[in-house]
Write a protein that holds these residues in place. Structure first.
Motif, PDB file in Angstrom:
ATOM      1  N   UNK A 117       0.808  -1.223   0.000  1.00  0.00           N
ATOM      2  CA  UNK A 117       0.000   0.000   0.000  1.00  0.00           C
ATOM      3  C   UNK A 117       0.836   1.266   0.000  1.00  0.00           C
ATOM      4  N   UNK A 118       2.163   1.152  -0.061  1.00  0.00           N
ATOM      5  CA  UNK A 118       3.069   2.310   0.033  1.00  0.00           C
ATOM      6  C   UNK A 118       2.846   3.060   1.350  1.00  0.00           C
ATOM      7  N   UNK A 158      11.830  10.844  -6.259  1.00  0.00           N
ATOM      8  CA  UNK A 158      11.288  11.491  -7.446  1.00  0.00           C
ATOM      9  C   UNK A 158      10.781  12.904  -7.159  1.00  0.00           C
ATOM     10  N   UNK A 159      10.699  13.270  -5.873  1.00  0.00           N
ATOM     11  CA  UNK A 159      10.254  14.613  -5.508  1.00  0.00           C
ATOM     12  C   UNK A 159      11.419  15.571  -5.271  1.00  0.00           C
ATOM     13  N   UNK A 174       4.678   7.032  -1.896  1.00  0.00           N
ATOM     14  CA  UNK A 174       5.032   6.108  -2.977  1.00  0.00           C
ATOM     15  C   UNK A 174       6.491   5.709  -2.858  1.00  0.00           C
ATOM     16  N   UNK A 175       6.758   4.396  -2.886  1.00  0.00           N
ATOM     17  CA  UNK A 175       8.091   3.905  -2.561  1.00  0.00           C
ATOM     18  C   UNK A 175       8.482   2.763  -3.495  1.00  0.00           C
ATOM     19  N   UNK A 176       9.350   3.067  -4.459  1.00  0.00           N
ATOM     20  CA  UNK A 176       9.843   2.021  -5.353  1.00  0.00           C
ATOM     21  C   UNK A 176      10.625   0.957  -4.595  1.00  0.00           C
ATOM     22  N   UNK A 226      10.037  -3.323  -8.522  1.00  0.00           N
ATOM     23  CA  UNK A 226       9.475  -1.978  -8.666  1.00  0.00           C
ATOM     24  C   UNK A 226       9.105  -1.643 -10.103  1.00  0.00           C
ATOM     25  N   UNK A 227       9.325  -2.573 -11.043  1.00  0.00           N
ATOM     26  CA  UNK A 227       8.885  -2.330 -12.412  1.00  0.00           C
ATOM     27  C   UNK A 227       9.831  -2.930 -13.430  1.00  0.00           C
ATOM     28  N   UNK A 228       9.480  -2.802 -14.705  1.00  0.00           N
ATOM     29  CA  UNK A 228      10.394  -3.202 -15.752  1.00  0.00           C
ATOM     30  C   UNK A 228       9.974  -4.381 -16.594  1.00  0.00           C
TER      31      UNK A 228
END
Length: 330
Positions: A103-104, A114-115, A158-160, A231-233
């Motif tokens: 749920x981040x 990213x911020x 939000x946390x990769x 986290x993605x890809x």
């Protein structure tokens, strides 16, 4: 020159759009069209069935894989990360749970801010050589030494890195390497035959290279892990994304009851008017959304479970999808 599309009322596509636009209703494409080049140097065009990287859009796959392992009895949403991490990543608080990571809301420190002032999606942000990042435990040095940001469960952030930790937990609880676990628990039962975690340095035919900008040949191969992870890809096609949504809400991977938990708000307003469930963005119009943004990658897919309609826009350059997605998906 922008072109007006027939079949998607009022939509114009910028001349620099490179990717695929798809609208499916109950699995039948009502509009699907490709633009631009999959390989600019070789002048190979994108096709409707080209595979594209989807960056954080793959977090939904991870959430479903974790849910599948929970239903198999090997994991619980209240399982603590520490119980499986052992001595690894000692700065992760002892009370951080699987559910909070999904749920981040874990409060763990992230490897990617990213911020941060001046952050650009095309920046070189990885502290480890990208060619080494081909398996989950290779990410441990990058995740280590990140102090807790807030108490576990206190709020959304939000946390990769949290999803990389989930990949580690998935491996250790299930005893199967991350990429195999997601393939077995998500891609195979959903029927996603064209989706996989491909290596960027050996992309197969009909797979789009990711480019940093609207023109030029500079690719993203030095910006991202050589093989995506928690986290993605992942790489996928618009048809497989549509298949994923239908399989998800049909209960093909996890029970409908668990699906309902994945797509209910665990945070009511995570970003503007968007809520967040477990791995999925929840739109104020009731649609469920996956989104990915990275160097050379832009992707958004929204699904209406009531009408089984899916809208997907994916591009193989960093900002390519966004102008189109704002019109197609809003």
């Amino acid at each position: 020159m922008a072109a007006t599309l027939r079949g998607v009322e009022g939509l114009t596509v910028p001349a620099d759009f490179s990717g695929v636009i798809s609208v499916d209703r109950a699995g039948e494409p009502s509009f699907r069209r490709a633009y631009g080049a999959a390989d600019r140097a070789a002048a190979i065009p994108n096709r409707a069935d080209t595979r594209f990287a989807i960056a954080s859009g793959a977090k939904g796959f991870v959430a479903v894989a974790v849910a599948s392992l929970v239903e198999a009895g090997a994991l619980r949403l209240d399982t603590t990360a520490r119980s499986l991490l052992g001595a690894d990543l000692p700065l992760i608080a002892d009370d951080v749970t699987v559910g909070q990571l999904l749920a981040h809301r874990s409060g763990i420190g992230d490897y990617l801010d990213e911020d941060a002032d001046g952050y650009e999606v095309t920046d070189y942000v990885l502290s480890e050589p990208v060619h080494r990042l081909d398996r989950t435990d290779a990410f441990l040095p990058m995740l280590d030494g990140r102090p807790t940001v807030f108490p576990a469960g206190a709020r959304f952030s939000y946390c990769n890195g949290g999803y990389l930790v989930l990949a580690l937990l998935l491996e250790r609880a299930g005893g199967v390497p991350f990429h195999d676990a997601v393939a077995e628990r998500v891609f195979a039962p959903a029927g996603m035959s064209d989706t996989a975690y491909l290596r960027s340095d050996e992309l197969p035919a009909n797979t789009a290279t990711g480019y940093l900008h609207a023109d030029g040949l500079r690719s993203n191969v030095l910006h991202l892990p050589v093989r995506g992870n928690g986290d993605g890809g992942a790489y996928s096609t618009v048809a497989d994304i549509s298949t994923f949504w239908r399989a998800l809400f049909a209960g093909a991977m996890v029970s409908p009851g668990f699906v309902a938990d994945l797509v209910r708000p665990h945070t009511e307003k995570a970003y503007r008017d968007f809520g967040y469930g477990l791995g999925f963005w929840l739109r104020p119009d009731g649609r469920v959304q996956l989104e990915g943004s990275d160097a050379g990658v832009s992707f958004r897919s929204a699904h209406d479970p009531d009408t089984s309609t899916t809208w997907t826009v994916v591009s193989n350059w960093s900002d390519g999808a966004w102008p189109v997605a704002r019109e197609v998906i809003a």
